[in-house]
Scaffold this motif. Structure first.
Motif, PDB file in Angstrom:
ATOM      1  N   ARG A 142      45.738  51.162  37.127  1.00  0.00           N
ATOM      2  CA  ARG A 142      46.223  52.478  36.732  1.00  0.00           C
ATOM      3  C   ARG A 142      46.710  52.501  35.291  1.00  0.00           C
ATOM      4  O   ARG A 142      46.766  53.563  34.674  1.00  0.00           O
ATOM      5  CB  ARG A 142      47.370  52.907  37.659  1.00  0.00           C
ATOM      6  N   ILE A 143      47.124  51.342  34.764  1.00  0.00           N
ATOM      7  CA  ILE A 143      47.657  51.286  33.402  1.00  0.00           C
ATOM      8  C   ILE A 143      46.495  51.114  32.433  1.00  0.00           C
ATOM      9  O   ILE A 143      45.756  50.118  32.486  1.00  0.00           O
ATOM     10  CB  ILE A 143      48.652  50.132  33.250  1.00  0.00           C
ATOM     11  N   ILE A 144      46.335  52.081  31.553  1.00  0.00           N
ATOM     12  CA  ILE A 144      45.249  52.027  30.572  1.00  0.00           C
ATOM     13  C   ILE A 144      45.820  52.208  29.170  1.00  0.00           C
ATOM     14  O   ILE A 144      46.932  52.694  28.982  1.00  0.00           O
ATOM     15  CB  ILE A 144      44.157  53.092  30.858  1.00  0.00           C
ATOM     16  N   ASN A 145      45.026  51.777  28.199  1.00  0.00           N
ATOM     17  CA  ASN A 145      45.406  51.906  26.783  1.00  0.00           C
ATOM     18  C   ASN A 145      46.773  51.292  26.486  1.00  0.00           C
ATOM     19  O   ASN A 145      47.544  51.827  25.690  1.00  0.00           O
ATOM     20  CB  ASN A 145      45.401  53.366  26.333  1.00  0.00           C
ATOM     21  N   LEU A 146      47.059  50.158  27.124  1.00  0.00           N
ATOM     22  CA  LEU A 146      48.332  49.479  26.863  1.00  0.00           C
ATOM     23  C   LEU A 146      48.296  48.900  25.461  1.00  0.00           C
ATOM     24  O   LEU A 146      47.414  48.107  25.122  1.00  0.00           O
ATOM     25  CB  LEU A 146      48.565  48.370  27.896  1.00  0.00           C
ATOM     26  N   GLY A 147      49.261  49.308  24.639  1.00  0.00           N
ATOM     27  CA  GLY A 147      49.248  48.898  23.245  1.00  0.00           C
ATOM     28  C   GLY A 147      50.590  48.403  22.759  1.00  0.00           C
ATOM     29  O   GLY A 147      51.643  48.707  23.328  1.00  0.00           O
ATOM     30  N   PHE A 148      50.522  47.622  21.686  1.00  0.00           N
ATOM     31  CA  PHE A 148      51.732  47.134  21.025  1.00  0.00           C
ATOM     32  C   PHE A 148      51.523  47.217  19.521  1.00  0.00           C
ATOM     33  O   PHE A 148      50.520  46.726  18.993  1.00  0.00           O
ATOM     34  CB  PHE A 148      52.033  45.689  21.439  1.00  0.00           C
ATOM     35  N   ASN A 149      52.427  47.868  18.847  1.00  0.00           N
ATOM     36  CA  ASN A 149      52.343  48.058  17.396  1.00  0.00           C
ATOM     37  C   ASN A 149      51.041  48.723  16.973  1.00  0.00           C
ATOM     38  O   ASN A 149      50.458  48.391  15.940  1.00  0.00           O
ATOM     39  CB  ASN A 149      52.509  46.729  16.664  1.00  0.00           C
ATOM     40  N   GLY A 150      50.572  49.651  17.789  1.00  0.00           N
ATOM     41  CA  GLY A 150      49.396  50.424  17.438  1.00  0.00           C
ATOM     42  C   GLY A 150      48.071  49.780  17.778  1.00  0.00           C
ATOM     43  O   GLY A 150      47.017  50.397  17.578  1.00  0.00           O
ATOM     44  N   ASP A 151      48.083  48.584  18.313  1.00  0.00           N
ATOM     45  CA  ASP A 151      46.854  47.878  18.678  1.00  0.00           C
ATOM     46  C   ASP A 151      46.861  47.570  20.162  1.00  0.00           C
ATOM     47  O   ASP A 151      47.928  47.506  20.789  1.00  0.00           O
ATOM     48  CB  ASP A 151      46.726  46.572  17.889  1.00  0.00           C
TER      49      ASP A 151
END
Length: 653
Positions: free
Chosen positions: A536-545
């Motif tokens: 269910r978790i999509i597009n998980l990002g950190f610092n824009g990446d």
């Protein structure tokens, strides 16, 4: 080296020479019974009063434990009473005394006003005693009418020679007591009492302790000093360990070392704490070396009586004379509670002792006044009406505070430089609590008492180290909060699962992500893996990446979650790197005090993934939500017979 004298023995009255040995009868004696009683982790709860809610409660408070103490003492011919520390910090009265009112030598701290009335025989020092600094600690302990012991903390002397290190507080005391045996004859016995605190104090209170004291491991200290206590003539050795038990330990000095301590030869009984739990109890079923029926750890009688005065721990020892020596021939262990549970309610078992109530009355009233004062302000309202359906200010302020705290506590450690994330959940979000069970604070001044609306549980802060893949799994587990939405249906569909408690819906700040509720949940309500292919978790990002699955993070959470509460992946206690000294609630109070004015608006780091098609997704919240400023994007549908209001959430693309 004189181990019984601290490096600063000139001021505290409790730093006393070991007592002279009493004569033991040369006549063969009958057995004698000795009752050991313990309180632990009182955390300033002299009274059964919740300062955050401004009301009396039934399930804690030394004033009520005092009734158990006096009853238990009346039952026994011979008894001794001990406290195991974490006494001076933990609720607003503690903060009031240390941070607002202050204390001078010659003044009696309110906890000792109460405890002196109960006739404690000795006490140990917990990790939280150091939270306000050494000066406040010594001023406080000077008011105790009983000795304090602490064996594994030493004064820094600067000579790099551990052989001549001096204990900061006397490491042990030998109590001479005249007791009556089973035949009614008087006997003289010597009871050795040694205390221990977690070595992690050097990290938790580095700013107060560095350059002043050093610390050693609990077990190695016991191995060195218990034979010394025996050589000094102790008939019985009681170890007071502010330390829990654990089946595994992180690298370094053991924090929860009581099970190992029980294997040190020469210890007759262990009074332990720190873990805010009850031993013996079902919580420790199957723990290696624990006999829950007998109440022993590796054959040594041991007791841990909860926290905040919820229980009185009792160990009854039978002592048998062998020549001139006394040995423990039998034991029994129990915990007595001040309350009982009936469903969600706490029913009092005993009342409060009036002399304890009267002893702390002035500080109690001053604390009530203090917590009602504004400690900061919020520039926009905080409510939890929509905490389950959008990023929310009631969680945001907690996560901001925890991130602030986490960065401070890892400074100067091996974890400094790792990104700090924070996990928080909506505690007051309706559900079984009903349509009024929500946070709703207006913009403007905020008092310490208001913090109870934002963090209702007395959790303590924990820091865990995880990688990006584990953070992803954490969020997948949280996403079990939602029912699966059928994008092809045009019928109304309820979004919020009624079987998933909101306190298990963790929002993690410091990363960005979307939740796709058209997908099946990966985990169930109890944390069981339902579908290993589901995400269910999509597009998980950190610092824009996109997040790097191998990137390491420090995540600030609470003891419940970090220790396995909710059955979240990688959160079973093994990933904990810091068991922080503060409660999460206190972290929030400190953050508000330090910040002054706070803008608690959510940063929208998460949202639902848009759904193609004309779907009608709805949820329930409080009718009062209609007046909230953050209700604009939601469509009111109806007020239900349950008292909740139904709203529609726009998820269509």
């Amino acid at each position: 080296m004189n181990r019984s004298i601290s490096g600063i023995a000139s001021k505290p009255a409790f730093l006393v020479p070991l007592l002279a040995c009493g004569l033991i009868s040369s006549v063969q004696a009958a057995d004698l019974q000795l009752r050991l009683m313990q309180t632990t982790d009182l955390h300033m709860h002299a009274l059964n009063f919740d300062y955050y809610k401004n009301t009396e409660v039934n399930d804690f408070g030394l004033a009520r434990t005092a009734t158990l103490i006096r009853d238990a003492r009346a039952e026994a011919r011979n008894s001794l009473l001990f406290d195991n520390g974490d006494l001076l910090q933990g609720n607003p009265m503690g903060d009031y005394m240390a941070r607002s009112r202050g204390l001078s030598y010659g003044e009696i701290h309110p906890m000792f006003k109460a405890m002196n009335l109960l006739g404690y025989d000795a006490a140990n020092i917990g990790n939280h005693e150091f939270n306000y600094g050494l000066d406040f600690l010594l001023k406080s302990l000077a008011g105790a009418n009983f000795p304090y012991v602490l064996s594994n903390v030493y004064t820094v002397d600067g000579d790099d020679d551990p052989a001549n290190d001096r204990n900061y507080i006397q490491p042990y005391v030998i109590l001479d007591r005249r007791v009556m045996d089973d035949d009614g004859q008087w006997q003289d016995i010597k009871v050795g009492v040694i205390g221990f605190t977690p070595p992690q104090i050097m990290s938790w209170d580095k700013g107060h302790l560095e350059g002043h004291v050093t610390v050693r491991g609990i077990v190695e200290t016991a191995e060195a000093l218990v034979p010394e206590i025996r050589e000094a003539g102790a008939d019985v050795v009681v170890a007071i360990a502010h330390s829990g038990i654990a089946s595994s330990h992180p690298d370094g000095l053991k924090e929860n070392a009581t099970a190992e301590l029980a294997q040190v030869e020469g210890i007759d009984a262990i009074l332990f704490g720190h873990a805010h739990s009850v031993f013996p109890s079902e919580a420790y079923e199957g723990f290696p070396g624990a006999d829950l029926e007998k109440g022993t750890l590796h054959g040594v009688p041991a007791v841990m009586p909860g926290f905040w005065g919820s229980h009185l721990g009792i160990i009854d020892l039978t002592l048998t004379q062998d020549g001139d020596a006394w040995t423990v021939s039998d034991s029994a262990v129990e915990n007595r509670a001040v309350f009982r549970r009936e469903g969600r309610d706490s029913i009092p078992v005993v009342g409060s002792q009036q002399d304890i109530v009267d002893a702390v009355a002035s500080e109690h009233e001053a604390t009530i006044e203090w917590v009602g004062q504004a400690v900061g302000s919020i520039s926009s309202p905080i409510n939890s009406f929509f905490a389950l359906v959008q990023d929310d200010p009631s969680i945001q302020i907690v996560n901001n505070a925890q991130t602030w705290y986490g960065k401070q506590i890892i400074e100067g450690t091996e974890y400094e430089g790792l990104p700090v994330l924070s996990a928080g959940a909506p505690f007051k979000a309706g559900g079984r609590g009903g349509p009024d069970y929500f946070t709703d604070l207006p913009a403007g001044e905020i008092a310490i008492r208001n913090v109870a609306d934002l963090y209702i549980y007395p959790n303590t802060a924990r820091l865990v180290k995880l990688n990006g893949a584990q953070v992803h799994e954490w969020l997948e587990r949280s996403a079990a909060q939602f029912n699966q939405i059928d994008p092809s249906s045009t019928e109304p569909q309820e979004l919020i699962s009624e079987t998933h408690p909101s306190y298990n819906f963790d929002v993690i700040d410091g990363v960005t992500y979307l939740i796709d509720v058209t997908q099946p949940p990966r985990y169930g309500d109890k944390g069981e893996l339902l579908d290993e292919t589901a995400h269910r978790i999509i597009n998980l990002g950190f610092n824009g990446d996109p997040i790097d699955p191998e990137q390491e993070f420090v995540v600030v959470t609470n003891n419940y979650r970090a220790g396995g509460g909710g059955n979240f992946p990688a959160l079973d206690g093994s990933t904990i790197i810091v068991e922080a000294p503060q409660t999460n609630r206190q972290v929030l109070v400190d953050y508000i005090l330090a910040s002054g004015e706070i803008d608690p608006k959510a940063d929208d780091n998460w949202s639902f993934a848009p759904i193609a098609g004309d779907v009608q997704v709805q949820f329930q919240t409080s009718p009062a939500a209609a007046e909230a400023s953050n209700a604009e994007r939601f469509e009111f549908i109806d007020t239900l017979e349950s008292g909740f209001a139904s709203y529609r959430i726009p998820l269509s693309e």
